[in-house]
Scaffold this motif. Structure first.
Motif, PDB file in Angstrom:
ATOM      1  N   ILE A 481       0.844  -1.202   0.000  1.00  0.00           N
ATOM      2  CA  ILE A 481       0.000   0.000   0.000  1.00  0.00           C
ATOM      3  C   ILE A 481       0.876   1.247   0.000  1.00  0.00           C
ATOM      4  CG2 ILE A 481      -1.588   1.350   1.433  1.00  0.00           C
ATOM      5  CD1 ILE A 481      -2.831  -1.349   2.304  1.00  0.00           C
ATOM      6  N   LYS A 482       1.899   1.247   0.816  1.00  0.00           N
ATOM      7  CA  LYS A 482       2.831   2.376   0.841  1.00  0.00           C
ATOM      8  C   LYS A 482       3.460   2.593  -0.536  1.00  0.00           C
ATOM      9  CE  LYS A 482       7.221   3.872   2.902  1.00  0.00           C
ATOM     10  NZ  LYS A 482       8.280   3.546   3.902  1.00  0.00           N
ATOM     11  N   ASP A 483       3.912   1.518  -1.169  1.00  0.00           N
ATOM     12  CA  ASP A 483       4.521   1.631  -2.496  1.00  0.00           C
ATOM     13  C   ASP A 483       3.527   2.193  -3.505  1.00  0.00           C
ATOM     14  OD1 ASP A 483       6.837   0.572  -1.463  1.00  0.00           O
ATOM     15  OD2 ASP A 483       6.449  -1.466  -2.176  1.00  0.00           O
ATOM     16  N   LYS A 484       2.277   1.769  -3.420  1.00  0.00           N
ATOM     17  CA  LYS A 484       1.247   2.271  -4.334  1.00  0.00           C
ATOM     18  C   LYS A 484       1.030   3.761  -4.124  1.00  0.00           C
ATOM     19  CE  LYS A 484      -2.163   2.094  -7.312  1.00  0.00           C
ATOM     20  NZ  LYS A 484      -1.913   1.876  -8.762  1.00  0.00           N
ATOM     21  N   GLN A 485       0.990   4.192  -2.884  1.00  0.00           N
ATOM     22  CA  GLN A 485       0.786   5.611  -2.613  1.00  0.00           C
ATOM     23  C   GLN A 485       1.931   6.450  -3.184  1.00  0.00           C
ATOM     24  OE1 GLN A 485      -0.140   6.427   1.482  1.00  0.00           O
ATOM     25  NE2 GLN A 485      -2.111   5.394   1.382  1.00  0.00           N
ATOM     26  N   ILE A 486       3.144   5.963  -3.015  1.00  0.00           N
ATOM     27  CA  ILE A 486       4.302   6.686  -3.560  1.00  0.00           C
ATOM     28  C   ILE A 486       4.226   6.736  -5.084  1.00  0.00           C
ATOM     29  CG2 ILE A 486       6.799   6.619  -3.836  1.00  0.00           C
ATOM     30  CD1 ILE A 486       6.932   5.381  -1.004  1.00  0.00           C
ATOM     31  N   SER A 487       3.795   5.631  -5.698  1.00  0.00           N
ATOM     32  CA  SER A 487       3.782   5.547  -7.156  1.00  0.00           C
ATOM     33  C   SER A 487       2.751   6.489  -7.791  1.00  0.00           C
ATOM     34  CB  SER A 487       3.491   4.115  -7.607  1.00  0.00           C
ATOM     35  OG  SER A 487       2.134   3.755  -7.369  1.00  0.00           O
ATOM     36  N   ILE A 488       1.694   6.821  -7.049  1.00  0.00           N
ATOM     37  CA  ILE A 488       0.678   7.737  -7.615  1.00  0.00           C
ATOM     38  C   ILE A 488       0.874   9.173  -7.141  1.00  0.00           C
ATOM     39  CG2 ILE A 488      -0.995   5.883  -7.882  1.00  0.00           C
ATOM     40  CD1 ILE A 488      -2.468   6.922  -5.412  1.00  0.00           C
ATOM     41  N   GLY A 489       1.992   9.431  -6.467  1.00  0.00           N
ATOM     42  CA  GLY A 489       2.344  10.799  -6.125  1.00  0.00           C
ATOM     43  C   GLY A 489       1.847  11.282  -4.788  1.00  0.00           C
ATOM     44  N   LEU A 490       1.353  10.374  -3.930  1.00  0.00           N
ATOM     45  CA  LEU A 490       0.941  10.795  -2.580  1.00  0.00           C
ATOM     46  C   LEU A 490       2.180  10.966  -1.708  1.00  0.00           C
ATOM     47  CD1 LEU A 490      -2.153   8.500  -1.933  1.00  0.00           C
ATOM     48  CD2 LEU A 490      -2.122  10.879  -2.696  1.00  0.00           C
ATOM     49  N   LYS A 491       2.137  11.929  -0.807  1.00  0.00           N
ATOM     50  CA  LYS A 491       3.279  12.197   0.074  1.00  0.00           C
ATOM     51  C   LYS A 491       3.265  11.220   1.233  1.00  0.00           C
ATOM     52  CE  LYS A 491       5.628  15.923   2.566  1.00  0.00           C
ATOM     53  NZ  LYS A 491       5.574  17.371   2.947  1.00  0.00           N
ATOM     54  N   VAL A 492       4.308  10.407   1.333  1.00  0.00           N
ATOM     55  CA  VAL A 492       4.437   9.440   2.414  1.00  0.00           C
ATOM     56  C   VAL A 492       5.660   9.793   3.227  1.00  0.00           C
ATOM     57  CG1 VAL A 492       4.713   7.000   3.006  1.00  0.00           C
ATOM     58  CG2 VAL A 492       3.315   7.661   1.026  1.00  0.00           C
ATOM     59  N   ARG A 493       5.482   9.965   4.539  1.00  0.00           N
ATOM     60  CA  ARG A 493       6.581  10.406   5.402  1.00  0.00           C
ATOM     61  C   ARG A 493       7.254   9.260   6.134  1.00  0.00           C
ATOM     62  NH1 ARG A 493       2.173  13.736   6.057  1.00  0.00           N
ATOM     63  NH2 ARG A 493       2.431  15.941   5.528  1.00  0.00           N
ATOM     64  N   ALA A 494       6.466   8.253   6.497  1.00  0.00           N
ATOM     65  CA  ALA A 494       7.003   7.175   7.356  1.00  0.00           C
ATOM     66  C   ALA A 494       7.625   6.057   6.502  1.00  0.00           C
ATOM     67  CB  ALA A 494       5.881   6.604   8.207  1.00  0.00           C
TER      68      ALA A 494
END
Length: 494
Positions: A481-494
């Motif tokens: 899920i984290k990888d998917k968020q990064i791939s669509i341009g969502l900002k992930v901090r943790a």
């Protein structure tokens, strides 16, 4: 001039008329008698009931700067949760800080990335139904495991885990503390200045608070020590999170988790009740599913645009029997005027979900479960009730996750199972009463039975295969899920 309403007595106003059982039914009668806006006086509190969706939208949505506060709840909001329960927080800068903290993980785009987890938990739900008809337990496990995985990186594969038992205890305590008419301090807030030795409600609240605080802090530490990404880790790295104490941040995550424990599960019980009371929709849904999805795979969220009847079932399930039939009350931050009526500052505003959803001028045969109504456009153009998740700046923050879960669960259950009445010892169907609901803040159907039968041996085999082949490592799922968020341009901090 206030909106019309029932006659009042000196000092107590309408307190003598305040119902304790199914209050929204009584208030609906007031709406029918006095009009779409009704005023009542409960002691020193002016309450405005709204039974029309157009009025609710005009005030709660379009005038959110006035109508976004919450009524004061001394016992539940101040004594029990020390002002940290997001649902009860006043609309101020601190509330907005929490909104900004939660928004990134609850946005429509972020919510869509949680599909791998919903996929896993729904596959277990289908598999569980092959061996049990205890749908209440099956639904509750799904909802709890989903939200605990997101919030803390903790899967709940059995539904017997200790933290879930404690979470239900916390919810029961909150419900007890929030009961209208139970605590004298809610009617006479000045009594809250008494010391604890003279205020037994404070001792009760402190006991409940310590239980809840311990649960939230324990879960937070577990989340921070987990291998994978989760909401707790994300919040601790955010600029909003660093402005909060550890307890305040733990409460924020804990309240999000608590909110997801029961709502989806209860809504699915409403759907199951509808399947028994109005089963004609089931073969129509299965025909659509067989045509679009076929027999070789399970439905997915990507099928939603091609499954309009399933989407209509979701909407009708939300409308048919509101799980929060009295709505979540708002309060006014300033005085207002509407339709020639005066609405005082500090008034409690109750949007009656029950009355709006069963409005006969908006819905033909509103007591019946008819998904087809959502495939048609109202001829009179009337503003239909569609705000299942609240209004304005106090909308349910988890609504996108909830909608996705409801669609996926309903589609997959109807794809794989027939739902029928349980039978008694003589083989006669056990009938259900689809109007028999509990009176709590979250209204649930009274206990009933249903039987879930796989549609065929082939359907059973597909369900078994999907569960056996599913990725069950929560760390792997959460990191995907984290990888998917990064791939669509969502900002992930943790």
């Amino acid at each position: 001039m206030l909106p019309p309403g029932p006659p009042r007595l000196p000092l107590i106003g309408n307190l003598h008329q305040a119902p304790t059982e199914l209050p929204w039914v009584a208030y609906q009668k007031w709406i029918k008698q006095y009009g779409p806006m009704v005023s009542a006086q409960f002691g020193g509190n002016t309450v405005i009931f709204i039974g029309d969706a157009t009025i609710a939208r005009a005030l709660l949505d379009k005038r959110g700067d006035i109508y976004s506060d919450r009524p004061r709840m001394v016992m539940a909001g101040e004594n029990l949760t020390k002002g940290m329960h997001l649902l009860l927080r006043p609309y101020n800068d601190r509330y907005k800080l929490h909104q900004r903290l939660d928004a990134p993980v609850l946005s429509p785009r972020a919510s869509r990335t949680y599909y791998p987890l919903q996929d896993l938990e729904s596959k277990q739900l289908l598999f569980d139904f092959l061996s049990t008809n205890n749908f209440k337990r099956v639904y509750e496990r799904y909802a709890a495991s989903l939200v605990y995985s997101l919030a803390y990186g903790i899967r709940l594969p059995t539904g017997n885990e200790w933290m879930l038992e404690h979470a239900h205890e916390v919810q029961d305590n909150f419900t007890y503390a929030g009961r209208v008419g139970t605590w004298i301090v809610d009617a006479l807030p000045v009594l809250n200045y008494l010391p604890m030795s003279l205020a037994p409600w404070k001792r009760t609240a402190e006991k409940f608070y310590q239980i809840e605080k311990a649960l939230h802090l324990d879960n937070m530490q577990t989340a921070l020590a987990s291998k994978s990404w989760n909401w707790t880790k994300e919040f601790t790295k955010s600029k909003e999170g660093v402005q909060m104490s550890q307890v305040e941040l733990a409460y924020n995550v804990g309240i999000l988790a608590d909110a997801g424990l029961d709502t989806t599960a209860v809504q699915m019980r409403m759907f199951t009740l509808a399947a028994l009371a109005y089963p004609d929709f089931i073969p129509k849904a299965q025909k659509e599913l067989d045509s679009v999805v076929g027999l070789s795979r399970l439905p997915t969220l990507d099928d939603e645009p091609n499954l309009p009847y399933i989407s209509a079932i979701v909407k009708e399930s939300l409308r048919w029997r509101c799980i929060v039939p009295g709505g979540v009350p708002h309060a006014t931050l300033a005085a207002d005027e509407y339709m020639g009526y005066h609405i005082p500052k500090g008034a409690t505003i109750v949007w009656l979900c029950w009355a709006m959803a069963l409005d006969e001028t908006s819905f033909d045969r509103p007591l019946e479960f008819l998904p087809e109504r959502w495939l048609q456009t109202p001829e009179d153009g009337k503003d239909r009730f569609v705000n299942f998740f609240g209004y304005g700046r106090r909308l349910c923050t988890g609504r996108h996750i909830a909608r996705n879960s409801l669609f996926l669960l309903i589609a997959r259950i109807l794809w794989g199972f027939n739902i029928r009445h349980a039978t008694d010892e003589d083989g006669e169907p056990k009938e259900v009463n689809d109007m028999d609901m509990t009176s709590g803040f979250l209204s649930t159907p009274v206990p009933f039975e249903a039987v879930f039968e796989s549609r065929s041996l082939h359907h059973r085999q597909i369900i078994e295969s999907n569960w056996h082949n599913a990725e069950k490592d929560v760390d792997a799922v959460m990191d995907s899920i984290k990888d998917k968020q990064i791939s669509i341009g969502l900002k992930v901090r943790a």
